[in-house]
Design a protein around this motif. Structure first.
Motif, PDB file in Angstrom:
ATOM      1  N   GLN A 384       0.832  -1.203   0.000  1.00 57.42           N
ATOM      2  CA  GLN A 384       0.000   0.000   0.000  1.00 57.42           C
ATOM      3  C   GLN A 384       0.869   1.256   0.000  1.00 57.42           C
ATOM      4  N   ALA A 385       1.935   1.239   0.803  1.00 55.61           N
ATOM      5  CA  ALA A 385       2.834   2.395   0.832  1.00 55.61           C
ATOM      6  C   ALA A 385       3.505   2.598  -0.519  1.00 55.61           C
ATOM      7  N   GLY A 386       3.879   1.502  -1.190  1.00 53.80           N
ATOM      8  CA  GLY A 386       4.490   1.636  -2.510  1.00 53.80           C
ATOM      9  C   GLY A 386       3.528   2.218  -3.526  1.00 53.80           C
ATOM     10  N   ALA A 387       2.266   1.769  -3.479  1.00 55.85           N
ATOM     11  CA  ALA A 387       1.277   2.325  -4.399  1.00 55.85           C
ATOM     12  C   ALA A 387       1.039   3.805  -4.122  1.00 55.85           C
ATOM     13  N   PHE A 388       1.003   4.173  -2.838  1.00 54.19           N
ATOM     14  CA  PHE A 388       0.816   5.585  -2.496  1.00 54.19           C
ATOM     15  C   PHE A 388       2.008   6.417  -2.964  1.00 54.19           C
ATOM     16  N   ARG A 389       3.230   5.879  -2.789  1.00 48.69           N
ATOM     17  CA  ARG A 389       4.414   6.606  -3.214  1.00 48.69           C
ATOM     18  C   ARG A 389       4.417   6.839  -4.721  1.00 48.69           C
ATOM     19  N   ALA A 390       3.949   5.877  -5.455  1.00 52.29           N
ATOM     20  CA  ALA A 390       3.903   6.038  -6.909  1.00 52.29           C
ATOM     21  C   ALA A 390       2.945   7.161  -7.301  1.00 52.29           C
ATOM     22  N   VAL A 391       1.784   7.237  -6.620  1.00 54.89           N
ATOM     23  CA  VAL A 391       0.832   8.311  -6.919  1.00 54.89           C
ATOM     24  C   VAL A 391       1.403   9.666  -6.509  1.00 54.89           C
ATOM     25  N   SER A 392       2.037   9.733  -5.343  1.00 56.34           N
ATOM     26  CA  SER A 392       2.587  11.012  -4.894  1.00 56.34           C
ATOM     27  C   SER A 392       3.691  11.493  -5.824  1.00 56.34           C
ATOM     28  N   ASN A 393       4.526  10.554  -6.333  1.00 60.41           N
ATOM     29  CA  ASN A 393       5.548  10.954  -7.306  1.00 60.41           C
ATOM     30  C   ASN A 393       4.914  11.462  -8.590  1.00 60.41           C
ATOM     31  N   ALA A 394       3.832  10.837  -9.006  1.00 53.25           N
ATOM     32  CA  ALA A 394       3.165  11.263 -10.231  1.00 53.25           C
ATOM     33  C   ALA A 394       2.529  12.635 -10.074  1.00 53.25           C
ATOM     34  N   ILE A 395       1.912  12.884  -8.931  1.00 55.50           N
ATOM     35  CA  ILE A 395       1.278  14.187  -8.746  1.00 55.50           C
ATOM     36  C   ILE A 395       2.332  15.284  -8.589  1.00 55.50           C
ATOM     37  N   THR A 396       3.494  14.936  -8.020  1.00 53.41           N
ATOM     38  CA  THR A 396       4.587  15.906  -7.958  1.00 53.41           C
ATOM     39  C   THR A 396       5.049  16.289  -9.355  1.00 53.41           C
ATOM     40  N   LEU A 397       5.061  15.328 -10.242  1.00 52.29           N
ATOM     41  CA  LEU A 397       5.410  15.625 -11.631  1.00 52.29           C
ATOM     42  C   LEU A 397       4.301  16.403 -12.318  1.00 52.29           C
ATOM     43  N   LEU A 398       3.058  16.089 -12.000  1.00 52.62           N
ATOM     44  CA  LEU A 398       1.932  16.747 -12.660  1.00 52.62           C
ATOM     45  C   LEU A 398       1.797  18.205 -12.229  1.00 52.62           C
ATOM     46  N   ILE A 399       2.099  18.483 -10.954  1.00 52.35           N
ATOM     47  CA  ILE A 399       1.928  19.838 -10.452  1.00 52.35           C
ATOM     48  C   ILE A 399       2.953  20.795 -11.056  1.00 52.35           C
ATOM     49  N   LEU A 400       3.983  20.236 -11.695  1.00 53.15           N
ATOM     50  CA  LEU A 400       4.988  21.105 -12.305  1.00 53.15           C
ATOM     51  C   LEU A 400       4.394  21.971 -13.411  1.00 53.15           C
ATOM     52  N   GLU A 401       3.283  21.530 -13.980  1.00 52.66           N
ATOM     53  CA  GLU A 401       2.639  22.360 -14.997  1.00 52.66           C
ATOM     54  C   GLU A 401       2.119  23.653 -14.381  1.00 52.66           C
ATOM     55  N   ALA A 402       1.592  23.565 -13.154  1.00 53.48           N
ATOM     56  CA  ALA A 402       1.184  24.785 -12.454  1.00 53.48           C
ATOM     57  C   ALA A 402       2.390  25.645 -12.113  1.00 53.48           C
ATOM     58  N   ARG A 403       3.491  24.978 -11.735  1.00 52.60           N
ATOM     59  CA  ARG A 403       4.718  25.733 -11.475  1.00 52.60           C
ATOM     60  C   ARG A 403       5.175  26.488 -12.717  1.00 52.60           C
ATOM     61  N   ASN A 404       5.090  25.842 -13.864  1.00 54.44           N
ATOM     62  CA  ASN A 404       5.506  26.504 -15.100  1.00 54.44           C
ATOM     63  C   ASN A 404       4.623  27.710 -15.415  1.00 54.44           C
ATOM     64  N   ASP A 405       3.327  27.576 -15.121  1.00 55.65           N
ATOM     65  CA  ASP A 405       2.445  28.725 -15.323  1.00 55.65           C
ATOM     66  C   ASP A 405       2.864  29.890 -14.435  1.00 55.65           C
ATOM     67  N   ARG A 406       3.169  29.595 -13.184  1.00 58.19           N
ATOM     68  CA  ARG A 406       3.581  30.663 -12.277  1.00 58.19           C
ATOM     69  C   ARG A 406       4.930  31.249 -12.686  1.00 58.19           C
ATOM     70  N   LEU A 407       5.840  30.396 -13.111  1.00 52.90           N
ATOM     71  CA  LEU A 407       7.137  30.905 -13.564  1.00 52.90           C
ATOM     72  C   LEU A 407       6.991  31.767 -14.810  1.00 52.90           C
ATOM     73  N   ALA A 408       6.083  31.375 -15.717  1.00 51.62           N
ATOM     74  CA  ALA A 408       5.854  32.196 -16.909  1.00 51.62           C
ATOM     75  C   ALA A 408       5.348  33.577 -16.522  1.00 51.62           C
ATOM     76  N   LEU A 409       4.512  33.643 -15.480  1.00 51.22           N
ATOM     77  CA  LEU A 409       4.027  34.942 -15.009  1.00 51.22           C
ATOM     78  C   LEU A 409       5.149  35.745 -14.363  1.00 51.22           C
ATOM     79  N   VAL A 410       5.940  35.091 -13.522  1.00 56.67           N
ATOM     80  CA  VAL A 410       6.996  35.817 -12.805  1.00 56.67           C
ATOM     81  C   VAL A 410       8.051  36.326 -13.783  1.00 56.67           C
ATOM     82  N   ARG A 411       8.299  35.582 -14.856  1.00 57.95           N
ATOM     83  CA  ARG A 411       9.295  36.039 -15.832  1.00 57.95           C
ATOM     84  C   ARG A 411       8.880  37.337 -16.509  1.00 57.95           C
ATOM     85  N   THR A 412       7.607  37.629 -16.520  1.00 49.17           N
ATOM     86  CA  THR A 412       7.156  38.904 -17.098  1.00 49.17           C
ATOM     87  C   THR A 412       7.251  40.050 -16.107  1.00 49.17           C
TER      88      THR A 412
END
Length: 688
Positions: A384-412
């Motif tokens: 169960q912990a391994g399955a949870f870790r896999a999801v948390s790693n995936a969401i950490t990768l997915l949230i980077l799209e929001a980070r990129n949006d914020r970085l695009a704003l800050v660069r302006t």
């Protein structure tokens, strides 16, 4: 008072009072008028005439017609005195600007050519007439303060990293060597922050800053015990911008901490809602285009829309499309054909969908609860912990799209450098070609420079001296009239002047210009002095033009370096974040190419430390470029004589004296004017 015996021929008591008054007048033509009235009053107490008064009136008028005559020769001392006064006023007006630049930007100052004691070029701590203050400057002191703040943040980051490595060591994931490397880096950073005398730079660290602050008090004429707090207004735009980047990466850490928070007792049916809230309502994602669109995108992959087989088929189809696009990119690179912007955007969006599909696949796997089929509580908990870790790693990768949006704003939101309007037309020296900027700046400097006006005036002075010395080469022809009149002797009427007792004399004095060796030498010296002054003026103009051209080239170079350094700072933050993500990856996942886990961890440690060091260096360089531009801009306007001071002696510049920078970013920066969404930038390192 005179007292003599009565038996003497002039014996008796006698008082005498002599008075003389005169008036002289020099006319602009060289004529000299002198009038004198002399009176003698005698009181004889022993004679028959106890009181007698005798007066003498003399008048002399002399007019030279050749040597020594004329307006130019006669008025030259007055003319030179008036011009010296104008020179002194210009010199003082320019000295006020030089003094302001010395206080604000550092450097020495003189009152040349009207040098005063204490303002000589020698800026040593001499005692006496050459006593001078240190030349620290306000902006360099602010830069030191900003550097110390960066070093403090670096020490705090290394302290957190050391705690992480110590935890890794207890878990057996890091060796003593890696922990020691991090600790050594931390100690060296503390060493630099304190500013040791053995570092070779007496101005580094807290110690150097405090010494500079005391020297700045000396420069301001303040007692050493006076508390002094510097206004960071000139550096505030950079500090706020760096704060925006730090806030984004702090929010990333918050999301990662929330994603890795594991509670095995949480009901599985609440699992998908938890991740959805993290992707839409976390501080990093909230308000971004990612947060506005991720809900609909999640629903398109959810069990309500697709079965497990359909989701797997869709994910396989997306991977195949990505493979084809990557193959096409490789073929274009081999042929040297640039990649179309639409293709790059399509590939980025396709990668976003694949990451979202992987995340949905892992969530489906967790919701299926495969660990319930295992035997034994430890095995079920580990699965169960391994399955949870896999999801948390995936969401950490997915949230980077929001980070990129914020970085695009800050660069302006990077603060713009203050413009460089030059001349009456306001030509922006940063926007026009360099030759045009130099031409406008040189014309402005040659027109407005006060010290150049003095140099031009001194050429005129030298030219006038030629005429003065030429006058001394002429012969002499003077006409003089003298009048002398007396009152009757022995009488008591001091104003009984009469023509019968007056003497009139008219004198003509002529002298041929035969012996003029000294005057001829003076005339030749005046010719040489004029030519020397002309060449001095030419050299002065050339030096001004050279200084202005150098100022412009330096400022334009600094402007380009500032834009480059912006990207260096952005990459510095990204590299630190990517290095930490790689470090926190599961054990053994980073090993490749047959390299051992120990060697991989050592390389990752060096990568993290180097990224952190590069970030601090990039931040310090950014402050240095910003201060150098502000200082160079001051020097340019000083060289152009376009620096206007108020009654306090402070530069009237809206860009340097501003205390707040308006936020130029508005919500519509997420989209271009045509409605097209900004494509997310691709950061360097692990992740997207």
């Amino acid at each position: 008072r005179q007292s003599s015996g009565r038996e003497l021929a002039s014996g008796g008591e006698r008082w005498s009072l002599d008075t003389t008054g005169g008036v002289s007048k020099l006319f602009p033509t060289g004529a000299l008028l002198m009038v004198k009235l002399a009176n003698q009053l005698t009181i004889d107490l022993s004679g028959d005439k106890p009181q007698a008064s005798l007066s003498n009136l003399s008048l002399s008028l002399m007019q030279p017609f050749l040597r020594g005559g004329g307006y130019a020769v006669t008025l030259e001392p007055l003319t030179q005195a008036e011009r010296d006064l104008v020179y002194a006023m210009r010199s003082y007006a320019r000295f006020r600007k030089i003094f302001y630049v010395a206080i604000a930007a550092g450097g020495g100052y003189t009152n040349n050519p009207y040098g005063l004691q204490g303002l000589s070029p020698n800026l040593g701590r001499g005692i006496g007439g050459n006593l001078t203050a240190p030349n620290i400057g306000y902006l360099p002191l602010l830069q030191q303060s900003a550097t110390i703040n960066n070093q403090r943040k670096n020490v705090a980051a290394l302290e957190r990293l050391l705690q992480l490595y110590q935890a890794f060591k207890q878990g057996g994931q890091q060796s003593e060597l890696q922990v020691g490397q991090v600790e050594v880096q931390l100690l060296n950073s503390r060493f630099q922050l304190l500013g040791s005398p053995t570092s070779g730079n007496s101005q580094s660290g807290i110690r150097g800053y405090l010494d500079s602050l005391d020297n700045f008090k000396l420069q301001l004429g303040l007692p050493m015990t006076t508390p002094l707090d510097l206004d960071d207004g000139p550096l505030r735009p950079i500090r706020l911008q760096l704060g925006r980047f730090e806030e984004i990466y702090a929010q990333i850490e918050q999301v990662e901490a929330a994603a890795t928070k594991y509670d095995p007792a949480q009901p599985v049916e609440q699992f998908r809602a938890r991740w959805r809230a993290l992707l839409t309502e976390s501080p990093l994602a909230k308000g971004t285009p990612f947060a506005k669109s991720i809900g609909e995108r999640l629903d398109s992959w959810g069990p309500a829309k697709l079965t497990d087989d359909q989701a797997a088929a869709r994910l396989a189809q997306l991977r195949e499309e990505r493979r084809k696009l990557l193959d096409a990119r490789a073929e274009r690179q081999l042929k040297g054909v640039p990649e179309p912007e639409a293709e790059a955007r399509k590939l980025a969006l396709l990668q976003d969908d694949i990451d979202l599909g992987d995340f949905d696949r892992l969530v489906r796997a967790y919701e299926a609860q495969p660990w319930t089929k295992l035997i034994g509580a430890p095995a079920r908990a580990a699965a169960q912990a391994g399955a949870f870790r896999a999801v948390s790693n995936a969401i950490t990768l997915l949230i980077l799209e929001a980070r990129n949006d914020r970085l695009a704003l800050v660069r302006t939101q990077w603060p713009d450098l203050p413009p460089l309007p030059v001349g009456d037309a306001g030509t922006d020296a940063l926007a026009v070609p360099l030759d045009d900027a130099c031409t406008a700046a040189i014309q402005t400097a040659l027109t407005n420079r006060l010290d150049l006006m003095n140099a031009r005036g001194q050429v005129v002075d030298a030219w006038r001296q030629i005429a003065i010395q030429a006058n001394s080469l002429q012969g002499v022809f003077d006409v003089r009239y003298d009048l002398s009149s007396n009152t009757p002797a022995g009488g008591n009427n001091p104003f009984a002047f009469s023509a019968d007792r007056s003497d009139h004399r008219l004198t003509f004095n002529a002298q041929l210009p035969l012996v003029r060796r000294a005057e001829r030498n003076n005339y030749r010296a005046a010719l040489i002095a004029y030519q020397r002054q002309r060449r001095t003026l030419m050299a002065f103009e050339d030096n001004i033009a050279n200084d202005v051209r150098g100022d412009l080239r330096e400022l334009r170079t600094l402007a380009q370096l500032y834009r480059i350094q912006q990207r260096v700072v952005e990459l510095g933050y990204s590299q630190v974040d990517s290095a930490k993500l790689t470090l926190l990856a599961p054990p053994g996942a980073a090993a490749a190419g047959g390299q051992s886990d120990a060697g991989t961890q050592a390389a990752l440690t060096q990568q993290v430390l180097q990224a952190q060091s590069n970030l601090v260096a990039a931040q310090n360089t950014l402050y240095q470029l910003w201060v150098a531009y502000q200082t160079g801009r001051m020097q340019l306007y000083l060289d152009l004589e376009q620096m206007t001071l108020d009654d306090r002696g402070v530069w009237n510049d809206e860009f340097f004296n501003r205390t707040e920078v308006p936020n130029r970013a508005t919500p519509d920066v997420w989209h271009r004017p045509g409605g097209e969404r900004l494509s997310p930038p691709q950061p360097v390192g692990a992740g997207k």
